[in-house]
Motif scaffolding. Structure first.
Motif, PDB file in Angstrom:
ATOM      1  N   ASP A   1       0.715  -1.230   0.065  1.00 26.89           N
ATOM      2  CA  ASP A   1       0.131  -0.074  -0.048  1.00 26.89           C
ATOM      3  C   ASP A   1       1.024   1.399  -0.040  1.00 26.89           C
ATOM      4  OD1 ASP A   1      -2.380  -1.389  -0.062  1.00 26.89           O
ATOM      5  OD2 ASP A   1      -2.614  -1.367   2.304  1.00 26.89           O
ATOM      6  N   THR A   2       1.994   1.217   0.224  1.00 23.56           N
ATOM      7  CA  THR A   2       2.840   2.509   0.389  1.00 23.56           C
ATOM      8  C   THR A   2       3.268   3.028  -1.109  1.00 23.56           C
ATOM      9  OG1 THR A   2       4.851   0.807   0.668  1.00 23.56           O
ATOM     10  CG2 THR A   2       3.969   1.935   2.730  1.00 23.56           C
ATOM     11  N   VAL A   3       3.180   1.849  -1.983  1.00 21.02           N
ATOM     12  CA  VAL A   3       3.435   2.534  -3.305  1.00 21.02           C
ATOM     13  C   VAL A   3       2.884   3.527  -3.834  1.00 21.02           C
ATOM     14  CG1 VAL A   3       3.677   1.890  -5.759  1.00 21.02           C
ATOM     15  CG2 VAL A   3       4.468   0.227  -4.172  1.00 21.02           C
ATOM     16  N   GLN A   4       3.415   4.699  -4.481  1.00 20.90           N
ATOM     17  CA  GLN A   4       2.538   5.680  -4.765  1.00 20.90           C
ATOM     18  C   GLN A   4       2.684   6.056  -6.197  1.00 20.90           C
ATOM     19  OE1 GLN A   4       4.026   9.118  -2.403  1.00 20.90           O
ATOM     20  NE2 GLN A   4       4.024   8.199  -0.551  1.00 20.90           N
ATOM     21  N   ASN A   5       3.960   5.318  -6.770  1.00 23.80           N
ATOM     22  CA  ASN A   5       3.927   5.783  -8.246  1.00 23.80           C
ATOM     23  C   ASN A   5       4.587   4.392  -8.769  1.00 23.80           C
ATOM     24  OD1 ASN A   5       4.501   7.602 -10.575  1.00 23.80           O
ATOM     25  ND2 ASN A   5       6.623   6.859 -10.289  1.00 23.80           N
ATOM     26  N   ILE A   6       3.931   4.265  -9.987  1.00 25.87           N
ATOM     27  CA  ILE A   6       4.633   3.191 -10.825  1.00 25.87           C
ATOM     28  C   ILE A   6       4.960   3.747 -12.153  1.00 25.87           C
ATOM     29  CG2 ILE A   6       3.933   0.983 -12.036  1.00 25.87           C
ATOM     30  CD1 ILE A   6       2.139   0.282  -9.694  1.00 25.87           C
ATOM     31  N   GLY A   7       6.111   3.619 -12.622  1.00 22.72           N
ATOM     32  CA  GLY A   7       6.388   4.173 -13.801  1.00 22.72           C
ATOM     33  C   GLY A   7       5.880   3.654 -15.035  1.00 22.72           C
ATOM     34  N   SER A   8       6.001   4.326 -16.200  1.00 18.26           N
ATOM     35  CA  SER A   8       5.602   3.882 -17.511  1.00 18.26           C
ATOM     36  C   SER A   8       6.235   2.702 -17.809  1.00 18.26           C
ATOM     37  CB  SER A   8       5.763   4.721 -18.505  1.00 18.26           C
ATOM     38  OG  SER A   8       6.918   5.038 -18.910  1.00 18.26           O
ATOM     39  N   GLU A   9       5.435   1.555 -18.547  1.00 16.50           N
ATOM     40  CA  GLU A   9       6.008   0.469 -19.032  1.00 16.50           C
ATOM     41  C   GLU A   9       6.903  -0.463 -18.114  1.00 16.50           C
ATOM     42  OE1 GLU A   9       8.471   1.967 -22.419  1.00 16.50           O
ATOM     43  OE2 GLU A   9       6.655   1.747 -23.729  1.00 16.50           O
ATOM     44  N   ALA A  10       6.261   0.062 -16.745  1.00 15.36           N
ATOM     45  CA  ALA A  10       7.188  -0.991 -15.704  1.00 15.36           C
ATOM     46  C   ALA A  10       7.050  -2.612 -15.906  1.00 15.36           C
ATOM     47  CB  ALA A  10       6.502  -0.442 -14.265  1.00 15.36           C
ATOM     48  N   PHE A  11       6.013  -2.826 -16.465  1.00 17.70           N
ATOM     49  CA  PHE A  11       5.891  -4.527 -16.740  1.00 17.70           C
ATOM     50  C   PHE A  11       5.807  -4.850 -18.328  1.00 17.70           C
ATOM     51  CE2 PHE A  11       4.377  -3.562 -12.424  1.00 17.70           C
ATOM     52  CZ  PHE A  11       4.827  -4.237 -11.580  1.00 17.70           C
ATOM     53  N   LEU A  12       6.380  -4.034 -18.838  1.00 21.87           N
ATOM     54  CA  LEU A  12       6.098  -4.256 -20.341  1.00 21.87           C
ATOM     55  C   LEU A  12       6.825  -5.433 -20.791  1.00 21.87           C
ATOM     56  CD1 LEU A  12       5.596  -2.889 -23.518  1.00 21.87           C
ATOM     57  CD2 LEU A  12       8.188  -2.334 -23.488  1.00 21.87           C
ATOM     58  N   ASN A  13       6.087  -6.223 -21.829  1.00 20.11           N
ATOM     59  CA  ASN A  13       6.652  -7.571 -22.027  1.00 20.11           C
ATOM     60  C   ASN A  13       6.904  -8.834 -21.125  1.00 20.11           C
ATOM     61  OD1 ASN A  13       6.847  -6.744 -25.074  1.00 20.11           O
ATOM     62  ND2 ASN A  13       8.839  -6.060 -24.862  1.00 20.11           N
ATOM     63  N   CYS A  14       6.121  -8.598 -19.923  1.00 16.16           N
ATOM     64  CA  CYS A  14       6.063  -9.803 -19.174  1.00 16.16           C
ATOM     65  C   CYS A  14       4.963 -10.561 -19.393  1.00 16.16           C
ATOM     66  CB  CYS A  14       5.642  -9.002 -17.514  1.00 16.16           C
ATOM     67  SG  CYS A  14       7.194  -8.256 -17.031  1.00 16.16           S
ATOM     68  N   GLU A  15       5.291 -11.420 -20.455  1.00 12.40           N
ATOM     69  CA  GLU A  15       4.367 -12.171 -21.099  1.00 12.40           C
ATOM     70  C   GLU A  15       3.783 -13.391 -20.280  1.00 12.40           C
ATOM     71  OE1 GLU A  15       6.447 -13.834 -24.342  1.00 12.40           O
ATOM     72  OE2 GLU A  15       6.835 -11.918 -25.305  1.00 12.40           O
ATOM     73  N   ASN A  16       4.254 -13.693 -19.104  1.00 12.92           N
ATOM     74  CA  ASN A  16       3.657 -14.795 -18.291  1.00 12.92           C
ATOM     75  C   ASN A  16       2.994 -14.175 -16.959  1.00 12.92           C
ATOM     76  OD1 ASN A  16       4.091 -17.340 -19.762  1.00 12.92           O
ATOM     77  ND2 ASN A  16       6.147 -16.645 -19.493  1.00 12.92           N
ATOM     78  N   LEU A  17       2.891 -12.879 -16.872  1.00 11.30           N
ATOM     79  CA  LEU A  17       2.379 -12.126 -15.752  1.00 11.30           C
ATOM     80  C   LEU A  17       0.847 -12.472 -15.473  1.00 11.30           C
ATOM     81  CD1 LEU A  17       2.936 -10.651 -13.386  1.00 11.30           C
ATOM     82  CD2 LEU A  17       2.650  -8.394 -14.433  1.00 11.30           C
ATOM     83  N   ARG A  18       0.363 -13.175 -14.283  1.00  3.88           N
ATOM     84  CA  ARG A  18      -0.912 -13.627 -14.421  1.00  3.88           C
ATOM     85  C   ARG A  18      -1.759 -12.903 -13.334  1.00  3.88           C
ATOM     86  NH1 ARG A  18      -0.455 -20.128 -15.468  1.00  3.88           N
ATOM     87  NH2 ARG A  18       0.669 -19.849 -17.573  1.00  3.88           N
ATOM     88  N   THR A  19      -1.041 -12.692 -12.262  1.00  2.00           N
ATOM     89  CA  THR A  19      -1.399 -11.945 -10.977  1.00  2.00           C
ATOM     90  C   THR A  19      -0.984 -10.924 -10.616  1.00  2.00           C
ATOM     91  OG1 THR A  19      -2.379 -14.249 -10.145  1.00  2.00           O
ATOM     92  CG2 THR A  19      -2.183 -12.297  -8.689  1.00  2.00           C
ATOM     93  N   VAL A  20      -1.456  -9.645 -10.385  1.00  2.00           N
ATOM     94  CA  VAL A  20      -0.910  -8.444 -10.061  1.00  2.00           C
ATOM     95  C   VAL A  20      -1.833  -8.044  -8.719  1.00  2.00           C
ATOM     96  CG1 VAL A  20      -0.391  -6.006 -10.363  1.00  2.00           C
ATOM     97  CG2 VAL A  20       0.099  -7.674 -12.139  1.00  2.00           C
TER      98      VAL A  20
END
Length: 204
Positions: free
Chosen positions: A184-203
Motif C-alpha cells: 500500500d505504500t507504493v505511490q508511483n509506478i513508472g511507465s512500461e514498468a511491466f512491459l513484455n512480462c508475457e507470463n504475468l498472471r496476477t498483480v
C-alpha cells in the motif's frame, strides 16, 4: 558410498582460486580497479571502505566476490559485465549501491541486498538473464528505472512494505515473472514498468 544408519557429516569448503590481491588497485581505502586478467574469487581486503565506479567492469573471468564489513559504498557499474560472476557476498555495512552495479552479470543467479540499502539504482540488474532469486532489504524505498529489466529468469520477487516508487521499465522483459504484489505504500509506478512480462498472471 552406502549409508546404513543416521550419520552427521561436516565439511569445509575452499575456493579453488583466490585472486592475487596484487591485481587490485587500492588507494586510501578505495578499491579503484581490478585487473581484467583476474580469474576466480576476489577477496577484497579488510579496511577497504568503498568500491569505485566501474572498478570490476568487464572483469570477465572473476567468479565470486567476498566483500568485508568495512565497505560502506559500492559505485555505479562496479561489477557491470562480469559475465562469469555467480556469487557475491555483500555485508550489511553497505548502505549505498550505484546505478548499474551488477548490470549484465549474465551468470548471477541469486543475491541478497544489505538491510540498510534504501534505493535500487537505475539498471542495477539490467540484463542479468539468469537471476532467479533476489532478496530486497526491508528498508527499501525506491526501485529505479530498468532495475530488473531483461531479468528473464526472475519468476517472483517480494516487494518490501516501505517501497514508495517503482521506476520506468523496472521489470521490462521479465518473461518468467508470474505474479507480483505491491504494498500500500507504493505511490508511483513508472511507465512500461511491466512491459513484455508475457507470463504475468496476477498483480495485487
Amino acid at each position: 558410498l552406502t549409508v546404513s544408519a543416521p550419520v552427521t557429516v561436516s565439511v569445509d569448503l575452499e575456493y579453488n582460486s583466490i585472486v592475487d590481491s596484487s591485481l587490485l588497485t587500492i588507494n586510501n581505502g578505495v578499491l579503484e580497479k581490478c585487473d581484467p586478467a583476474a580469474e576466480g574469487v576476489v577477496e577484497i581486503p579488510a579496511g577497504v571502505t568503498a568500491i569505485k565506479d566501474q572498478a570490476f567492469r568487464m572483469c570477465y573471468h572473476i567468479t565470486g566476490v567476498l566483500i568485508p564489513s568495512s565497505v560502506i559504498q559500492i559505485g555505479s557499474a562496479a561489477f557491470a559485465e562480469c559475465r562469469s560472476l555467480t556469487v557475491i557476498d555483500i555485508p550489511d555495512s553497505v548502505t549505498a549501491i550505484g546505478s548499474g552495479a551488477f548490470s549484465q552479470c549474465s551468470q548471477l543467479r541469486s543475491i541478497t541486498l544489505p538491510k540498510n540499502v534504501a534505493a535500487i539504482g537505475n539498471g542495477m540488474f539490467y540484463g542479468c538473464h539468469n537471476l532467479e532469486n533476489v532478496q530486497l532489504p526491508e528498508n527499501l524505498i525506491n526501485i529505479g528505472e530498468e532495475a530488473f529489466s531483461r531479468c528473464m529468469s526472475l519468476k517472483s520477487i517480494h516487494i518490501p512494505e516501505k517501497v514508495q516508487s517503482i521506476g520506468n521499465k523496472t521489470f521490462q522483459g521479465c518473461y518468467q515473472l508470474k505474479q507480483i504484489a505491491l504494498p500500500d505504500t507504493v505511490q508511483n509506478i513508472g511507465s512500461e514498468a511491466f512491459l513484455n512480462c508475457e507470463n504475468l498472471r496476477t498483480v495485487t
